[in-house]
Design an enzyme around this catalytic site. Structure first.
Site, mmCIF file in Angstrom:
data_model
loop_
_atom_site.group_PDB
_atom_site.id
_atom_site.type_symbol
_atom_site.label_atom_id
_atom_site.label_comp_id
_atom_site.label_asym_id
_atom_site.label_seq_id
_atom_site.Cartn_x
_atom_site.Cartn_y
_atom_site.Cartn_z
ATOM 1 N N ASP A 68 0.829 -1.195 0.000
ATOM 2 C CA ASP A 68 0.000 0.000 0.000
ATOM 3 C C ASP A 68 0.869 1.253 0.000
ATOM 4 O O ASP A 68 1.900 1.313 0.681
ATOM 5 C CB ASP A 68 -0.881 -0.025 1.253
ATOM 6 C CG ASP A 68 -1.858 1.120 1.309
ATOM 7 O OD1 ASP A 68 -2.696 1.229 0.394
ATOM 8 O OD2 ASP A 68 -1.796 1.907 2.279
ATOM 9 N N GLU A 109 1.495 -0.610 -5.184
ATOM 10 C CA GLU A 109 0.495 0.410 -5.447
ATOM 11 C C GLU A 109 1.245 1.735 -5.469
ATOM 12 O O GLU A 109 1.550 2.313 -4.430
ATOM 13 C CB GLU A 109 -0.587 0.450 -4.366
ATOM 14 C CG GLU A 109 -1.682 1.458 -4.702
ATOM 15 C CD GLU A 109 -2.279 2.170 -3.499
ATOM 16 O OE1 GLU A 109 -3.394 2.703 -3.635
ATOM 17 O OE2 GLU A 109 -1.641 2.212 -2.432
#
Length: 568
Positions: free
Chosen positions: A213, A285
């Site tokens: 993330d 990401e």
């Protein structure tokens, strides 16, 4: 509804991640196993046969860690345990064992940019006070102004508002997201060692990889300089009269995103993964541009994949899709990495809804009842065509849960039910991501459309006709299209092999057309009509079409796509 799994897919080949089809599960919205309104790990176990039958190679699970859930689990208070809402470590082990039986890999989400404010480290930092070793784990700073009453700099939270919160003792802490998500200090060796330990904990438990993330975060520019711009989670709608490109969450020039120092972190993690057998992997990401900046994350000693967000935000537009595909393949090839394609995820308006808007390259920051309402028929036609493009491109393809059902966003959620912190922190200016996170419909006519009684977010009535039990095994359904395309992709080996634009690829007609030459020497034409009139196709064997009526009199109709085995 239970589906009998077919022969497990072959994911044992070296570097399986280079060509895998990976399915994202948002656990709280996938399937409710205990009837409390929240999806959970037992619910996932109950649907693994469905996923095996769909044909995916691996699952990516969004966070299931212990968390106060201020940001749907992306505020982690314990990285080594399962939140009781989702189950237990024993449930995780049962899930992983059943996945192994079905031949599926497992990718878990990792959140290294920040922790929850309820994490034991942050609690200790608050208690210890300024200048303590505990505070060195986070980004604490003295304020500006005569009495330190002003934030250390002018940074804004991605979710809206200031990126700094002041404690009663006078110091400020950085939170690029919600105030309950304090940023970690990646200049502290203790942070590095902690995350090595977290990686090994889940690798030892059978994880095949990690989705990282905010992978472009972690490291901040030296001195934390002011920056007079703003990065949103999902930016505003594109105004085609004023811009050549839609606003997106890209972070060009930001002092807190895409700093060169992040690459040392991933080189370190790469070495940890290399300690384990089985081609363990990481996917970034990273909302960064241009393409060569993204390619830096997938150099041979760093990440293995990075989501291709240029492709995701390209919209239903021939030029933008062509550029996203060409640039991404070229830059990835320079570093020997696969390109990783994605159309939707838990942070974006579902592509079926985006493609149903009047602006073909709109990238809205959420859709509510006061927004333009998508044309579902148009969006679904384009979404099915885009799926055939995605699944035919070389590299890995990610599906977001419900893509295979053609689900739209829930655009009628009332404000009082929305839970996205971006909605609250911007006073509703950003509608947020709740619309794409609504629980899945499994069976029309059952409570919660088969998800379970009283889902944590209500589902639109339209979900009844799109429920899995209305589509599985039904010729012409979106589920049947995805299942057939995934199977054919595997049979032909489209995840690997050569790519070239076809001579029919033409801006004037709007035909997006490329040829995949497989390792077995077969030539497959992939064509999608983004124009307004039918376009003649070359001769060949029709393998799969996005709609039964896709081809008429040898021409591909608008908003349709096909795969054709070329005979010449």
């Amino acid at each position: 509804m239970t589906q009998q799994a077919e022969t497990p897919r072959t994911t044992t080949a070296g570097e399986w991640w280079r060509s895998a089809v990976i399915y994202q599960i948002y656990p709280r919205s996938f399937n409710d196993g205990n009837g409390d309104g929240m999806g959970d790990l037992p619910g996932i176990i109950d649907r693994l046969d469905y996923l095996a039958d769909l044909g995916v190679d691996a699952l990516w699970l969004s966070p299931f860690y212990v968390s106060p859930q201020h940001d749907a689990g992306y505020d982690v208070s314990d990285y080594r345990d399962i939140d009781p809402r989702f189950g237990t470590l024993e449930d995780f082990d049962r899930m992983r064992a059943r996945m192994a039986e079905l031949g599926m890999r497992l990718i878990v989400d990792l959140v290294p940019n920040h922790t929850s404010s309820e994490h034991e480290w942050f609690r200790a930092a608050v208690a210890a006070g300024p200048g303590s070793p505990e505070r060195e784990r986070y980004m604490f700073r003295e304020g500006r102004g005569e009495h330190g009453e002003l934030p250390p700099n002018n940074w804004r939270s991605v979710f809206g508002g200031e990126a700094w919160t002041r404690l009663p003792d006078g110091q400020w802490y950085l939170h690029l997201f919600d105030s309950t998500q304090p940023d970690l200090n990646w200049e502290n060796p203790e942070v590095w060692e902690e995350f090595r330990s977290v990686l090994r904990f889940w690798l030892d438990r059978g994880a095949d990889g990690f989705r990282v993330d905010v992978a472009h975060g972690l490291v901040k520019a030296e001195g934390l300089p002011d920056w007079d711009h703003q990065v949103h989670m999902v930016e505003g709608e594109h105004d085609a009269r004023e811009h050549d490109e839609p606003d997106t969450p890209m972070s060009t020039g930001s002092p807190y995103f895409d700093q060169d120092g992040v690459h040392e972190v991933y080189r370190d993690w790469h070495r940890v993964l290399a300690e384990y057998d089985g081609d363990r992997m990481m996917v970034a990401e990273a909302w960064v541009e241009p393409a060569h900046r993204l390619a830096m994350y997938v150099r041979s000693d760093e990440m293995h994949q990075a989501f291709n967000f240029d492709f995701l935000v390209a919209g239903w537009d021939w030029a933008r899709l062509s550029r996203a595909i060409g640039d991404s393949l070229a830059e990835s090839a320079k570093v020997g990495a696969p390109t990783t394609w994605v159309l939707s995820n838990h942070d974006t308006v579902r592509h079926v809804s985006r493609f149903g808007l009047s602006d073909p390259i709109a990238y809205p920051k959420g859709i509510d009842a006061g927004s333009e309402q998508p044309d579902h028929a148009q969006g679904l036609a384009r979404g099915r065509a885009a799926a055939l493009v995605e699944l035919a491109l070389p590299g890995s393809a990610y599906l977001y849960q419900g893509d295979e059902l053609g689900l739209p966003d829930h655009t009628g959620l009332p404000a009082e039910l929305r839970q996205d912190p971006a909605f609250a922190r911007t006073g509703g200016e950003e509608i947020g991501r709740d619309g794409c996170r609504v629980p899945l419909p499994w069976a029309a006519g059952e409570p919660g459309h088969g998800f379970g009684p009283e889902p944590w977010l209500p589902q639109p009535e339209a979900f009844a006709e799109l429920a899995a039990d209305r589509q599985v095994g039904v010729p012409g359904s979106t589920h049947s299209l995805y299942r057939a395309a995934i199977a054919l992709r595997r049979e032909l080996g489209l995840g690997r092999g050569a790519f070239a634009w076809h001579e029919a690829h033409d801006a004037a007609t709007g035909l997006l057309a490329f040829v995949r030459t497989t390792e077995a020497g077969q030539r497959v034409l992939v064509a999608a009509n983004l124009g307004g009139a039918p376009v003649p196709l070359p001769a060949g064997e029709l393998l799969v079409a996005s709609r039964e009526d896709a081809v008429a009199d040898g021409a591909l109709r608008p908003e349709r796509a096909v795969w054709v085995r070329l005979t010449a």
